[in-house]
Write a protein that holds these residues in place. Structure first.
Motif, PDB file in Angstrom:
ATOM      1  N   MET A   1       0.822  -1.211   0.000  1.00 50.27           N
ATOM      2  CA  MET A   1       0.000   0.000   0.000  1.00 50.27           C
ATOM      3  C   MET A   1       0.861   1.269   0.000  1.00 50.27           C
ATOM      4  O   MET A   1       1.799   1.402   0.770  1.00 50.27           O
ATOM      5  CB  MET A   1      -0.912   0.003   1.226  1.00 50.27           C
ATOM      6  CG  MET A   1      -1.945   1.115   1.238  1.00 50.27           C
ATOM      7  SD  MET A   1      -3.237   0.895   0.010  1.00 50.27           S
ATOM      8  CE  MET A   1      -4.095  -0.518   0.708  1.00 50.27           C
ATOM      9  N   LYS A   2       0.481   2.192  -0.895  1.00 48.29           N
ATOM     10  CA  LYS A   2       1.170   3.479  -0.973  1.00 48.29           C
ATOM     11  C   LYS A   2       0.269   4.647  -0.591  1.00 48.29           C
ATOM     12  O   LYS A   2       0.755   5.665  -0.101  1.00 48.29           O
ATOM     13  CB  LYS A   2       1.719   3.696  -2.390  1.00 48.29           C
ATOM     14  CG  LYS A   2       2.844   2.733  -2.752  1.00 48.29           C
ATOM     15  CD  LYS A   2       3.370   3.004  -4.147  1.00 48.29           C
ATOM     16  CE  LYS A   2       4.514   2.058  -4.479  1.00 48.29           C
ATOM     17  NZ  LYS A   2       5.030   2.275  -5.859  1.00 48.29           N
ATOM     18  N   VAL A   3      -1.046   4.499  -0.837  1.00 49.23           N
ATOM     19  CA  VAL A   3      -1.991   5.577  -0.528  1.00 49.23           C
ATOM     20  C   VAL A   3      -3.205   4.979   0.186  1.00 49.23           C
ATOM     21  O   VAL A   3      -3.875   4.099  -0.362  1.00 49.23           O
ATOM     22  CB  VAL A   3      -2.463   6.309  -1.810  1.00 49.23           C
ATOM     23  CG1 VAL A   3      -3.468   7.403  -1.452  1.00 49.23           C
ATOM     24  CG2 VAL A   3      -1.273   6.899  -2.564  1.00 49.23           C
ATOM     25  N   LEU A   4      -3.488   5.458   1.397  1.00 51.15           N
ATOM     26  CA  LEU A   4      -4.639   4.970   2.157  1.00 51.15           C
ATOM     27  C   LEU A   4      -5.435   6.153   2.687  1.00 51.15           C
ATOM     28  O   LEU A   4      -4.905   7.013   3.395  1.00 51.15           O
ATOM     29  CB  LEU A   4      -4.174   4.103   3.332  1.00 51.15           C
ATOM     30  CG  LEU A   4      -5.277   3.542   4.241  1.00 51.15           C
ATOM     31  CD1 LEU A   4      -6.215   2.626   3.462  1.00 51.15           C
ATOM     32  CD2 LEU A   4      -4.663   2.793   5.428  1.00 51.15           C
ATOM     33  N   ASN A   5      -6.708   6.192   2.336  1.00 51.15           N
ATOM     34  CA  ASN A   5      -7.596   7.270   2.768  1.00 51.15           C
ATOM     35  C   ASN A   5      -8.802   6.677   3.487  1.00 51.15           C
ATOM     36  O   ASN A   5      -9.663   6.062   2.858  1.00 51.15           O
ATOM     37  CB  ASN A   5      -8.053   8.096   1.564  1.00 51.15           C
ATOM     38  CG  ASN A   5      -8.873   9.317   1.967  1.00 51.15           C
ATOM     39  OD1 ASN A   5      -9.370   9.405   3.082  1.00 51.15           O
ATOM     40  ND2 ASN A   5      -9.023  10.255   1.054  1.00 51.15           N
ATOM     41  N   LEU A   6      -8.837   6.857   4.788  1.00 49.76           N
ATOM     42  CA  LEU A   6      -9.963   6.389   5.610  1.00 49.76           C
ATOM     43  C   LEU A   6     -10.598   7.579   6.337  1.00 49.76           C
ATOM     44  O   LEU A   6     -11.163   7.428   7.414  1.00 49.76           O
ATOM     45  CB  LEU A   6      -9.489   5.355   6.628  1.00 49.76           C
ATOM     46  CG  LEU A   6      -8.978   4.027   6.070  1.00 49.76           C
ATOM     47  CD1 LEU A   6      -8.411   3.155   7.176  1.00 49.76           C
ATOM     48  CD2 LEU A   6     -10.070   3.279   5.329  1.00 49.76           C
TER      49      LEU A   6
ATOM     50  N   LYS B   1       4.983  10.850   2.737  1.00 51.17           N
ATOM     51  CA  LYS B   1       5.130  12.193   2.178  1.00 51.17           C
ATOM     52  C   LYS B   1       3.938  13.087   2.495  1.00 51.17           C
ATOM     53  O   LYS B   1       4.073  14.304   2.491  1.00 51.17           O
ATOM     54  CB  LYS B   1       5.333  12.110   0.664  1.00 51.17           C
ATOM     55  CG  LYS B   1       6.635  11.429   0.272  1.00 51.17           C
ATOM     56  CD  LYS B   1       6.783  11.334  -1.230  1.00 51.17           C
ATOM     57  CE  LYS B   1       8.098  10.645  -1.587  1.00 51.17           C
ATOM     58  NZ  LYS B   1       8.256  10.487  -3.053  1.00 51.17           N
ATOM     59  N   GLU B   2       2.776  12.485   2.751  1.00 52.75           N
ATOM     60  CA  GLU B   2       1.591  13.254   3.089  1.00 52.75           C
ATOM     61  C   GLU B   2       0.865  12.587   4.255  1.00 52.75           C
ATOM     62  O   GLU B   2       0.553  11.405   4.195  1.00 52.75           O
ATOM     63  CB  GLU B   2       0.630  13.365   1.897  1.00 52.75           C
ATOM     64  CG  GLU B   2       1.201  14.148   0.726  1.00 52.75           C
ATOM     65  CD  GLU B   2       0.168  14.420  -0.362  1.00 52.75           C
ATOM     66  OE1 GLU B   2      -1.049  14.354  -0.069  1.00 52.75           O
ATOM     67  OE2 GLU B   2       0.577  14.676  -1.503  1.00 52.75           O
ATOM     68  N   LEU B   3       0.602  13.371   5.292  1.00 56.28           N
ATOM     69  CA  LEU B   3      -0.124  12.862   6.458  1.00 56.28           C
ATOM     70  C   LEU B   3      -1.202  13.863   6.846  1.00 56.28           C
ATOM     71  O   LEU B   3      -0.922  15.033   7.089  1.00 56.28           O
ATOM     72  CB  LEU B   3       0.830  12.660   7.635  1.00 56.28           C
ATOM     73  CG  LEU B   3       0.195  12.217   8.960  1.00 56.28           C
ATOM     74  CD1 LEU B   3      -0.490  10.862   8.814  1.00 56.28           C
ATOM     75  CD2 LEU B   3       1.248  12.167  10.076  1.00 56.28           C
TER      76      LEU B   3
ATOM     77  N   ARG C   1       5.717   1.005   3.121  1.00 59.73           N
ATOM     78  CA  ARG C   1       5.895   1.718   1.847  1.00 59.73           C
ATOM     79  C   ARG C   1       4.897   2.863   1.675  1.00 59.73           C
ATOM     80  O   ARG C   1       4.889   3.534   0.649  1.00 59.73           O
ATOM     81  CB  ARG C   1       5.761   0.748   0.674  1.00 59.73           C
ATOM     82  CG  ARG C   1       6.786  -0.370   0.691  1.00 59.73           C
ATOM     83  CD  ARG C   1       6.720  -1.210  -0.559  1.00 59.73           C
ATOM     84  NE  ARG C   1       7.646  -2.319  -0.507  1.00 59.73           N
ATOM     85  CZ  ARG C   1       7.909  -3.137  -1.529  1.00 59.73           C
ATOM     86  NH1 ARG C   1       7.287  -2.957  -2.678  1.00 59.73           N
ATOM     87  NH2 ARG C   1       8.772  -4.130  -1.407  1.00 59.73           N
ATOM     88  N   LEU C   2       4.071   3.061   2.664  1.00 55.59           N
ATOM     89  CA  LEU C   2       3.012   4.066   2.554  1.00 55.59           C
ATOM     90  C   LEU C   2       3.597   5.459   2.327  1.00 55.59           C
ATOM     91  O   LEU C   2       4.527   5.874   3.010  1.00 55.59           O
ATOM     92  CB  LEU C   2       2.165   4.059   3.821  1.00 55.59           C
ATOM     93  CG  LEU C   2       0.714   4.540   3.669  1.00 55.59           C
ATOM     94  CD1 LEU C   2      -0.079   3.627   2.751  1.00 55.59           C
ATOM     95  CD2 LEU C   2       0.034   4.627   5.023  1.00 55.59           C
ATOM     96  N   GLN C   3       3.010   6.175   1.352  1.00 57.71           N
ATOM     97  CA  GLN C   3       3.448   7.524   1.027  1.00 57.71           C
ATOM     98  C   GLN C   3       2.409   8.572   1.402  1.00 57.71           C
ATOM     99  O   GLN C   3       2.753   9.719   1.652  1.00 57.71           O
ATOM    100  CB  GLN C   3       3.782   7.629  -0.460  1.00 57.71           C
ATOM    101  CG  GLN C   3       4.952   6.752  -0.873  1.00 57.71           C
ATOM    102  CD  GLN C   3       5.253   6.830  -2.350  1.00 57.71           C
ATOM    103  OE1 GLN C   3       4.725   7.671  -3.073  1.00 57.71           O
ATOM    104  NE2 GLN C   3       6.106   5.938  -2.824  1.00 57.71           N
TER     105      GLN C   3
END
Length: 199
Positions: free
Chosen positions: A54-59, A111-113, A81-83
């Motif tokens: 997973m690289k992008v997770l939006n919850l 890179k984005e939180l 590996r999440l970005q």
């Protein structure tokens, strides 16, 4: 995979979890605004735990609360590996932040939180600070609407100081006041790539 704004709620999250468990190579999952709640987060956790690519997770906007955050933490811990991670508007509070912190600490490629609108308070900011300190690749950080106050700003300052790649920093509506703003000055001075600052 984008399942945003589908009102799947807890039952939908529970029903979809077995299917998601076989999609181990998934790199992007968006479940924005589904009101899955804490129980839904618990149901999804086993599926998320196998998604090591997973690289992008939006919850975001799912009202998972502190219990949901705690349930997700072990799954997030394997996502090295999440970005991009978006958990805004989930009311996780300080307890949720404390539960998430160890998982966030392994996300050195993040890179984005976005943890805006989560009622973190100063205690939550203090819990997150050590994890944020390893995120030297961070480009977008949103901790707005969390009422961290001056104590929270002081706790975050050393972590922010290593984020020399940061382009967007959002700390709006956090009530840091003058003392908190002063604590952030050394960090802001090294953010030479900053393009957007919201205090």
């Amino acid at each position: 995979l984008n399942l945003s704004c589908n009102a799947i709620e807890e039952d939908g999250a529970t029903a979809s979890s077995p299917a998601l468990q076989v999609v181990t190579q998934l790199e992007k999952l968006t479940l924005y605004d589904n009101e899955i709640g804490a129980e839904g987060a618990m149901a999804l956790a086993p599926a998320l735990r196998v998604m090591t690519q997973m690289k992008v997770l939006n919850l975001s906007k799912n009202n998972i609360g502190a219990d949901g955050a705690a349930a997700l933490a072990p799954a997030l811990h394997v996502m090295t590996r999440l970005q991009e991670l978006n958990l805004c508007d989930n009311d996780i509070g300080a307890d949720g932040a404390t539960a998430l912190a160890p998982a966030l600490q392994v996300m050195t490629q993040l890179k984005e939180l976005n943890l805006g609108g989560n009622s973190l308070g100063a205690e939550g900011a203090r819990a997150l600070a050590p994890a944020l300190q390893v995120m030297t690749q961070m480009k977008v950080l949103n901790l707005g609407k969390n009422n961290i106050r001056a104590d929270g700003a002081r706790a975050l300052a050393p972590a922010l100081q290593v984020m020399t790649q940061l382009k967007v920093l959002n700390l709006e509506d956090t009530r840091i006041r003058a003392d908190g703003a002063r604590a952030l000055v050394p960090a802001l001075q090294v953010m030479t790539r900053l393009q957007e600052l919201n205090l």
